[in-house]
Design a protein around this motif. Structure first.
Motif, PDB file in Angstrom:
ATOM      1  N   GLU A 302       1.150  -1.241  -0.138  1.00 17.32           N
ATOM      2  CA  GLU A 302      -0.091   0.337  -0.093  1.00 17.32           C
ATOM      3  C   GLU A 302       0.607   1.059   0.189  1.00 17.32           C
ATOM      4  O   GLU A 302       0.366   2.549  -0.118  1.00 17.32           O
ATOM      5  CB  GLU A 302      -0.969  -0.403   1.584  1.00 17.32           C
ATOM      6  CG  GLU A 302      -1.925  -0.995   0.967  1.00 17.32           C
ATOM      7  CD  GLU A 302      -3.253  -1.025   2.334  1.00 17.32           C
ATOM      8  OE1 GLU A 302      -3.599  -0.099   2.207  1.00 17.32           O
ATOM      9  OE2 GLU A 302      -3.791  -2.082   2.514  1.00 17.32           O
ATOM     10  N   ALA A 303       2.311   1.350  -0.301  1.00 15.41           N
ATOM     11  CA  ALA A 303       2.768   2.400  -0.423  1.00 15.41           C
ATOM     12  C   ALA A 303       3.625   2.677  -2.095  1.00 15.41           C
ATOM     13  O   ALA A 303       3.701   3.545  -2.144  1.00 15.41           O
ATOM     14  CB  ALA A 303       4.248   2.420   0.837  1.00 15.41           C
ATOM     15  N   VAL A 304       3.481   1.229  -2.445  1.00 12.58           N
ATOM     16  CA  VAL A 304       4.460   1.659  -3.650  1.00 12.58           C
ATOM     17  C   VAL A 304       3.484   0.953  -5.234  1.00 12.58           C
ATOM     18  O   VAL A 304       3.348   1.296  -6.120  1.00 12.58           O
ATOM     19  CB  VAL A 304       5.419   1.037  -4.013  1.00 12.58           C
ATOM     20  CG1 VAL A 304       6.583   1.768  -2.935  1.00 12.58           C
ATOM     21  CG2 VAL A 304       5.885   0.038  -3.518  1.00 12.58           C
ATOM     22  N   GLU A 312      13.535   4.030  -3.275  1.00 14.00           N
ATOM     23  CA  GLU A 312      12.493   4.517  -2.566  1.00 14.00           C
ATOM     24  C   GLU A 312      12.530   3.742  -1.784  1.00 14.00           C
ATOM     25  O   GLU A 312      11.818   3.206  -0.703  1.00 14.00           O
ATOM     26  CB  GLU A 312      11.233   4.803  -4.272  1.00 14.00           C
ATOM     27  CG  GLU A 312       9.925   4.994  -3.745  1.00 14.00           C
ATOM     28  CD  GLU A 312       9.178   5.565  -4.428  1.00 14.00           C
ATOM     29  OE1 GLU A 312       7.748   5.439  -3.497  1.00 14.00           O
ATOM     30  OE2 GLU A 312       9.071   5.515  -5.082  1.00 14.00           O
ATOM     31  N   LEU A 313      12.145   1.967  -2.544  1.00 15.57           N
ATOM     32  CA  LEU A 313      12.063   1.073  -1.306  1.00 15.57           C
ATOM     33  C   LEU A 313      13.308   0.722  -0.132  1.00 15.57           C
ATOM     34  O   LEU A 313      12.764   0.727   0.787  1.00 15.57           O
ATOM     35  CB  LEU A 313      12.517  -0.686  -2.372  1.00 15.57           C
ATOM     36  CG  LEU A 313      11.147  -0.150  -3.134  1.00 15.57           C
ATOM     37  CD1 LEU A 313      11.854  -1.852  -3.762  1.00 15.57           C
ATOM     38  CD2 LEU A 313       9.578  -1.061  -2.081  1.00 15.57           C
ATOM     39  N   ASP A 318      14.162   1.978   5.676  1.00 15.32           N
ATOM     40  CA  ASP A 318      14.926   3.014   7.155  1.00 15.32           C
ATOM     41  C   ASP A 318      13.845   3.030   7.881  1.00 15.32           C
ATOM     42  O   ASP A 318      14.634   3.060   8.818  1.00 15.32           O
ATOM     43  CB  ASP A 318      15.588   3.978   6.240  1.00 15.32           C
ATOM     44  CG  ASP A 318      16.926   3.519   5.416  1.00 15.32           C
ATOM     45  OD1 ASP A 318      17.786   2.136   4.931  1.00 15.32           O
ATOM     46  OD2 ASP A 318      17.986   4.506   4.298  1.00 15.32           O
ATOM     47  N   ARG A 319      12.809   3.707   7.292  1.00 14.70           N
ATOM     48  CA  ARG A 319      12.293   4.317   7.981  1.00 14.70           C
ATOM     49  C   ARG A 319      10.635   3.428   8.675  1.00 14.70           C
ATOM     50  O   ARG A 319      10.349   3.237   9.912  1.00 14.70           O
ATOM     51  CB  ARG A 319      10.883   5.035   7.029  1.00 14.70           C
ATOM     52  CG  ARG A 319      11.219   6.452   6.244  1.00 14.70           C
ATOM     53  CD  ARG A 319      10.506   7.351   5.381  1.00 14.70           C
ATOM     54  NE  ARG A 319      10.962   8.011   4.894  1.00 14.70           N
ATOM     55  CZ  ARG A 319      11.060   9.155   5.252  1.00 14.70           C
ATOM     56  NH1 ARG A 319      10.337   9.392   5.812  1.00 14.70           N
ATOM     57  NH2 ARG A 319      11.268  10.685   4.201  1.00 14.70           N
ATOM     58  N   ALA A 320      10.570   1.979   7.904  1.00 16.68           N
ATOM     59  CA  ALA A 320      10.004   1.015   9.255  1.00 16.68           C
ATOM     60  C   ALA A 320      11.190   0.068   9.800  1.00 16.68           C
ATOM     61  O   ALA A 320      10.181  -0.264  10.904  1.00 16.68           O
ATOM     62  CB  ALA A 320       9.680  -0.200   7.507  1.00 16.68           C
ATOM     63  N   ALA A 321      11.786   0.168   9.617  1.00 14.99           N
ATOM     64  CA  ALA A 321      13.140  -0.331  10.584  1.00 14.99           C
ATOM     65  C   ALA A 321      12.992   0.532  11.265  1.00 14.99           C
ATOM     66  O   ALA A 321      12.843   0.231  13.064  1.00 14.99           O
ATOM     67  CB  ALA A 321      14.406  -0.254   9.967  1.00 14.99           C
ATOM     68  N   ASP A 556       2.878   3.811   3.406  1.00 10.22           N
ATOM     69  CA  ASP A 556       3.523   4.526   3.154  1.00 10.22           C
ATOM     70  C   ASP A 556       4.412   5.238   4.214  1.00 10.22           C
ATOM     71  O   ASP A 556       3.667   6.058   5.037  1.00 10.22           O
ATOM     72  CB  ASP A 556       2.940   5.607   2.066  1.00 10.22           C
ATOM     73  CG  ASP A 556       4.597   6.363   1.293  1.00 10.22           C
ATOM     74  OD1 ASP A 556       5.432   5.814   1.592  1.00 10.22           O
ATOM     75  OD2 ASP A 556       4.886   7.018   0.354  1.00 10.22           O
ATOM     76  N   PRO A 557       4.951   4.605   5.337  1.00  9.72           N
ATOM     77  CA  PRO A 557       5.951   5.725   6.442  1.00  9.72           C
ATOM     78  C   PRO A 557       5.959   6.972   5.905  1.00  9.72           C
ATOM     79  O   PRO A 557       6.418   8.181   7.337  1.00  9.72           O
ATOM     80  CB  PRO A 557       6.777   5.277   6.878  1.00  9.72           C
ATOM     81  CG  PRO A 557       7.565   4.294   6.120  1.00  9.72           C
ATOM     82  CD  PRO A 557       6.061   3.864   4.591  1.00  9.72           C
TER      83      PRO A 557
END
Length: 694
Positions: A302-304, A312-313, A318-321, A556-557
Motif C-alpha cells: 500500500e506504499a508503492v 524509494e524502497l 529505513d523508515r520501517a526499521a 507509506d511511512p
C-alpha cells in the motif's frame, strides 16, 4: 449384539455404539461421564420411542447415514459405479482398532466390494476431536458425496452460528434458528472462500461467549466444502461436513474426507475458541525449525503498489526499521514486466528494468537494517499476457472463453509438469536469495471446483517446504479467501483481510478468534486513509487494533507525522515487549453489555497476567460506559489493573474514575461479576488494560 466404544478427555466424553453389525452412531457426546458408566445401557436408553405415522423402528442416525436403512434425511455417502449406476451400500461391522485416545472403525459391504472406515482421535490438552472418513473399492467408482463422520446436533439448542463474508468483510456471523429441514451451505469456488468459511458453532440455550454449553466444528480443507445441519422429522439433528459435491472428476478406488475438527465446551463459545486456537497453534501448524518466531512485518504494497524502484524502497525500509519492523516483505510487481495486474503472472523471474542488479541490493540493505526479507508470489495463477501462457496455454485451468478474475486464469495444479515448473522457478528465487518468508496469494476463484486442484496446490507447497524448511509461508487469497486448518498445516500465517480499515479489522479479528490464535493472524497498521473503505482513523486506533494479532505495518511511512511516528513506535515496542506471552495467550471474547464495544481478553498461560482490548465501534446508546465483565480469572485472587493508554482520554471524559489516574488492586470475583468501569470514549478508539495477578 451391541458394541460400544468411548473416547474421553477431562472435559468431554464421546460414546459410539453399533447394534446388529450396523454402522456406528454417536450415542452420547457431552460432559465427561463416569468411567464406570455402562455403555450398553446408554445405547439402549437413547433409543427413541415409536408412535403413529412412523416406521416400526427408527433408522440409526449413523456416522454415515445410509439410504438403504430407510434413513429419512441426507445420506452420508453418494457413490456410483464406473458405468454411472447408483451404488447403495449396506455396511456391516468388520473391526475396531482402539489405541490411546484414538478409535478406528471399519465396515464392509461385500456385495459391492466397498470398505468404509471412520477414525476418531481426542486431544487431552486441546479438547479437540479429529474425525475422518474414507471409502475403498476394489473397482474404480465415482464419488458424488462423502461426509466426514456425522455428529448429532444437540437437542437443547435453538440456533446455529455459521460464517459468511466477502472481500474486505470476512468472518461475518450468521445465526439461524433450528427448524424442520436443513441448513445447507456449499462453497463451489474451488478455495476455502470469503463467503462460506467451513465452521459451525452450535450453542445450547443460554450460552454466551463466557458461559454455557456449546459445540463447534471446522472442516480443514481448502478446496470448497459442503455443510448440512438437518433436523429430521422425528426431531433428531445431524451435522455433516465434507468436500463440495461432485469435485472428484474421475473414477477412483479410494476417497477420503479432510479432517473434521469438533469439540464440546462447557464454558461457552470461548471454550470452543480456546480449543481451536491451541490445537491449530500447537498441533496443526508446522513451525519452521520448530520455532514460532513472530517478527513485526512491514509490507510495501500500500506504499508503492507496482511502482518499484530501489532508492524509494530503501528509504521506506529505513523508515520501517526505525518504527520497529523486523521483516520487510516485497509485494507484487518485482517480476516479469509486471507494471499492473494484467500481465506477467507465472513469469517468475526478476524484472531487470526495476532491479538491474537483481534483488540482492535490496535484500542486502534490508538485512543491514536488522530485518529479514520476504517476497510475494501467486503461484497458482497465470495472465494470458505472459510468456508462460504464450508457451503453454494448455496449462490454464478451464475454457478459453472463461470469465477472468483480476485479469487472470488459474493454472491446472493437477498437472505434474505445472508443479515441476513452479517448483523450479520459485525454487530458483529461494536458492539464489536470502529469503525467509513467502506471501502466497490466490486472487481469483476457480472456473470450476476440482479436488485435484487443491491436492496439487498442497503437493507444491509441501515440496517447497521440504526443500526450503526455513522459509515461512503466509496464506493469502484476496485477503481471507483461503483460511482453514488444511492450508495451515503447511503454512504459518494468514492474511485475514485485504482491508486495513481498523474498524472492520476489529470486528473480523473478534469473530475469527473463535478459530485462529494470535500467532497465525496477520494484522497491519494501514494508511491514514484506508485504501479499501476511504475512512480515516487516528493512529492510536489503527496501531492498537494491529497489536491485537501478529503485528505489522502496510502503509507509506513517509506520510506519518512526528506524533504518529512516536505513537506507532511506542505501540510496536509494547507488542515486542509482550509477545513472548501474548502469542501463547488464550483470546477470550468478552460479553459486552454495550453493543458498541467489541472487547476481548488475552489471558496468559497459567492465568498470571492478561490484557484487555476494548474497542469502540460505534456511538453508545447510553451516556456512560457500562461495566465490562472479565472472564476466567481466579475469584479470590487480587489483580493489579492498569489503564495503559489513560493519556488518550478525550476532553469530554470529564469524570474521575480511579482507573484514569492510578492502578487498581481488586479481586477476580469483582472483575468477573461487576466488571471494569472504563472512561468515556469516542467511537473509533481503543482502551488497553493490563492485569497482573498478585
Amino acid at each position: 449384539m451391541i458394541r460400544c466404544w468411548r473416547l474421553d478427555d477431562s472435559r468431554q466424553t464421546l460414546v459410539l455404539g453399533s447394534q446388529n453389525d450396523h454402522l456406528a452412531e454417536v450415542v452420547y457426546w457431552g460432559p465427561r461421564l463416569s468411567d464406570s458408566e455402562n455403555l450398553t445401557t446408554l445405547y439402549q436408553a437413547q433409543v427413541l420411542d415409536v408412535t403413529g405415522g412412523m416406521l416400526d423402528q427408527n433408522p440409526e442416525l449413523s456416522i454415515c447415514p445410509e439410504a438403504t436403512r430407510t434413513f429419512p434425511g441426507q445420506p452420508g455417502m453418494s457413490i456410483r459405479g464406473a458405468d454411472g449406476s447408483p451404488l447403495l451400500p449396506k455396511f456391516c461391522f468388520q473391526e475396531a482398532k482402539e489405541e490411546d485416545n484414538a478409535l478406528t472403525l471399519t465396515f464392509v459391504d461385500k456385495s459391492l466390494s466397498l470398505t468404509y472406515a471412520a477414525s476418531f482421535t481426542i486431544d487431552a490438552f486441546t479438547h479437540v476431536i479429529e474425525a475422518q472418513a474414507s471409502v475403498q473399492s476394489e473397482k474404480p467408482v465415482h464419488l458424488h458425496w462423502l461426509s466426514a463422520p456425522v455428529f448429532p446436533g444437540p437437542q437443547f439448542s435453538d440456533e446455529m452460528i455459521d460464517f459468511a463474508g466477502r472481500w474486505c468483510g470476512e468472518f461475518q456471523m450468521n445465526r439461524t434458528p433450528w427448524s424442520a429441514g436443513m441448513r445447507y451451505r456449499e462453497n463451489r469456488t474451488g478455495r476455502t472462500g470469503h463467503e462460506h468459511f467451513p465452521g459451525l458453532i452450535v450453542p445450547c440455550r443460554g450460552a454466551t461467549n463466557a458461559s454455557g454449553h456449546a459445540y463447534a466444528f471446522h472442516y480443514g480443507w481448502s478446496g470448497g466444502h459442503r455443510m448440512a445441519a438437518e433436523e429430521l422429522p422425528d426431531g433428531r439433528r445431524q451435522i455433516q461436513f465434507g468436500h463440495a459435491t461432485r469435485v472428484e472428476m474421475t473414477a477412483q478406488k479410494s476417497f477420503s474426507t479432510a479432517k473434521l475438527y469438533a469439540m464440546f465446551s462447557d464454558d461457552g463459545i470461548n471454550g470452543c475458541a480456546v480449543a481451536f486456537q491451541r490445537h491449530l497453534r500447537d498441533r496443526v501448524v508446522d513451525w519452521p525449525g520448530g520455532e514460532m518466531k513472530r517478527p513485526v512485518h512491514y509490507n510495501c504494497w500500500e506504499a508503492v503498489y507496482f511502482n518499484h524502484n530501489l532508492p524509494e524502497l530503501k528509504d521506506i525500509a529505513d523508515r520501517a526499521a526505525k518504527l520497529g519492523a523486523e521483516r520487510f516483505v516485497l509485494d507484487d510487481g518485482w517480476f516479469g514486466n509486471r507494471d499492473d495486474d494484467t500481465q506477467a503472472l507465472s513469469d517468475w523471474e526478476v524484472d531487470p528494468r526495476k532491479y538491474p542488479d537483481g534483488l540482492k541490493p535490496l535484500i542486502d540493505h534490508v538485512q543491514s537494517l536488522g530485518m529479514g526479507f520476504g517476497i510475494w508470489f501467486e503461484p497458482e495463477m497465470i495472465n494470458e499476457n505472459s510468456n508462460i501462457h504464450r508457451a503453454h496455454p494448455e496449462w490454464a485451468l478451464g475454457g478459453e472463453d472463461q470469465i477472468l478474475g483480476r485479469q487472470q486464469k488459474a493454472l491446472n495444479m493437477a498437472l505434474p509438469e505445472v508443479r515441476d515448473f513452479l517448483f523450479e522457478r520459485i525454487g530458483a528465487i529461494l536458492r539464489d536469495h536470502e529469503i525467509e518468508y513467502i506471501k502466497w496469494d490466490h486472487n481469483r476463484v476457480l472456473p470450476m471446483p476440482d479436488a485435484a486442484q487443491t491436492r496439487g496446490s498442497y503437493a507444491l507447497i509441501d515440496r517447497l517446504r521440504a526443500a526450503f524448511p526455513h522459509v515461512e509461508v503466509e496464506s493469502c487469497a484476496s485477503g481471507g479467501g483461503r483460511i482453514d486448518f488444511g492450508i495451515l498445516s503447511r503454512t504459518h500465517r494468514v492474511w485475514l483481510s485485504d482491508s486495513n480499515d481498523a474498524l472492520e479489522r476489529l470486528r473480523m479479528q473478534h469473530n475469527a478468534a473463535i478459530f485462529l490464535p494470535m500467532a497465525v493472524t496477520g494484522s497491519h497498521v494501514g494508511p491514514r486513509e484506508c485504501h479499501t473503505s476511504g475512512r480515516v482513523f487516528d493512529i492510536r486506533y489503527r496501531a492498537w487494533v494491529a497489536a491485537q494479532r501478529h503485528m505489522g505495518f502496510e502503509m507509506d511511512p513517509r506520510e506519518l507525522t512526528e506524533d504518529e511516528i512516536q505513537v506507532l513506535t511506542d505501540v510496536t515496542q509494547w507488542w515486542k515487549d509482550n509477545r513472548d506471552w501474548t502469542l501463547r495467550a488464550d483470546i477470550l471474547r468478552l460479553d459486552s453489555p454495550d453493543p458498541a464495544v467489541i472487547a476481548e481478553q488475552q489471558l496468559a498461560e497459567g492465568g498470571g497476567r492478561f490484557v484487555v482490548f476494548a474497542g469502540k465501534a460505534d456511538t453508545s446508546a447510553q451516556i456512560a460506559p457500562r461495566p465490562l465483565r472479565l472472564t476466567r480469572l481466579t475469584p479470590d485472587a487480587t489483580y493489579r489493573i492498569e489503564l495503559l493508554n489513560r493519556a488518550d482520554a478525550p476532553e469530554l471524559s470529564r469524570g474521575t474514575p480511579l482507573l484514569k489516574s492510578e492502578a487498581l488492586e481488586i479481586s477476580g470475583a469483582y472483575l468477573m461479576n461487576h466488571g471494569l468501569t472504563l472512561p468515556w470514549s469516542f467511537p473509533g478508539t481503543m482502551w488497553v488494560i493490563e492485569g497482573t495477578r498478585l
